[in-house]
Design an enzyme around this catalytic site. Sequence first.
Site, PDB file in Angstrom:
ATOM      1  N   ASP A  18       0.866  -1.178   0.000  1.00 25.65           N
ATOM      2  CA  ASP A  18       0.000   0.000   0.000  1.00 25.65           C
ATOM      3  C   ASP A  18       0.902   1.226   0.000  1.00 25.65           C
ATOM      4  OD1 ASP A  18      -2.195   1.620   0.112  1.00 25.65           O
ATOM      5  OD2 ASP A  18      -2.629   1.264   2.228  1.00 25.65           O
ATOM      6  N   GLU A  97      -6.194   5.065  -9.091  1.00 26.15           N
ATOM      7  CA  GLU A  97      -7.473   5.627  -8.672  1.00 26.15           C
ATOM      8  C   GLU A  97      -7.993   6.729  -9.593  1.00 26.15           C
ATOM      9  OE1 GLU A  97      -9.598   6.733  -4.455  1.00 26.15           O
ATOM     10  OE2 GLU A  97      -7.690   5.709  -4.587  1.00 26.15           O
ATOM     11  N   LYS A 133      -9.308   1.956  -9.694  1.00 30.01           N
ATOM     12  CA  LYS A 133      -9.753   2.104  -8.309  1.00 30.01           C
ATOM     13  C   LYS A 133     -10.828   3.190  -8.218  1.00 30.01           C
ATOM     14  CE  LYS A 133      -7.394   2.088  -3.810  1.00 30.01           C
ATOM     15  NZ  LYS A 133      -6.098   2.422  -3.168  1.00 30.01           N
ATOM     16  N   THR A 157     -12.912   0.916  -3.593  1.00 24.05           N
ATOM     17  CA  THR A 157     -12.243   1.331  -2.370  1.00 24.05           C
ATOM     18  C   THR A 157     -13.187   2.123  -1.463  1.00 24.05           C
ATOM     19  OG1 THR A 157     -10.228   2.396  -1.538  1.00 24.05           O
ATOM     20  CG2 THR A 157     -11.356   3.463  -3.386  1.00 24.05           C
ATOM     21  N   PHE A 179     -11.852  -1.213   4.452  1.00 24.56           N
ATOM     22  CA  PHE A 179     -10.880  -0.487   5.269  1.00 24.56           C
ATOM     23  C   PHE A 179     -10.980  -0.917   6.732  1.00 24.56           C
ATOM     24  CE2 PHE A 179      -9.388   3.491   2.864  1.00 24.56           C
ATOM     25  CZ  PHE A 179      -9.364   2.819   1.664  1.00 24.56           C
TER      26      PHE A 179
END
Length: 329
Positions: A18, A97, A133, A157, A179
């Site tokens: 990440d 993203e 994303k 996400t 998350f």
Amino acid sequence: MTQSALNQLKNMTTVVADSSDLAAIEKFRPLDATTNPSLITAAAQQTENKVLIEDAFQQAKSEGYSGDVLVEHAIDILTVKFGVEILKLIKGRVSTEVDAALSYDTDATIAKAKELLALYQTYGIEQNRILIKIAATWQGIQAAKALEAEGIHCNLTLLFGLPQAQACAEAGVTLISPFVGRILDWYKKAEKVEHYPIDKDPGVLSVKQIYHFYKQNCIKTEIMGASFRSIEQVLGLAGCDLLTIAPNLLAELQQDQREVVTQLSDDHAQAHCQHTVAALSKADFTEQLQHDLMASQLLQSGIDGFIKAREQLSTLLRQSFGLDAEIQP
């Protein structure tokens, strides 16, 4: 010799970095990597990445862009350039993203996803190595559904609960990123609790709930736990399809020698597939999300945070190339 916790974890879970820190990715050699606007912004401020920024700006300028549009296009190019550099270091996929400001606009999200893929193609990157994303709003999930139908794989996400996960599964999304740490942070603040034991950690339990729901219903969408606050949270989800882990926690796992025990396995779940879940309508999704204060607040604050990070990157580019005077009205 005892294996590190990280190496043991890699035997039961796909470990993902990440990070947009190229040095960290090279050090830990994960299979996949994920990025987001905050990580890109942090990486762009590192001296060693100055050339990437300059190249992105010059490429955008050479294509005839100017003003705010120049900056926005340069950010997209820079984001893709980081992805390209990451892919040189890993064997798998990188998640890139879409601008979080488009999170409630299905058509704009689809268009931006295709723009990013077109940029990757100019660098010779195959589409199957990219995960687009997108924030797991209803509109984002519908954009992912349309993209997946065209063979464009997506990573949804800012996911904080089962309604989002179910809608993503029904959309045929390739991967979701629930998350963990942000859920824990929210509950610690809301319930005024300093610490939860790992078997009661709200973030860990949320991912376990989604995992069991998916496996019991033979859902193919992959689950990638994200946003960890400790290696205990990471190891509490050992056996999850994928786990995306920040470099500081990867370093801790590499130094840790404890025995890692599988916490999630689909062997039993797959043998008891139900396929009995009713499809979620937009109204159902909206109602369930609104009734979950944690999920609704964290989804919006996450989108706001990514928008802010992109704005910070925009400011950095404007300052770096003396564009403030040109762009100001």
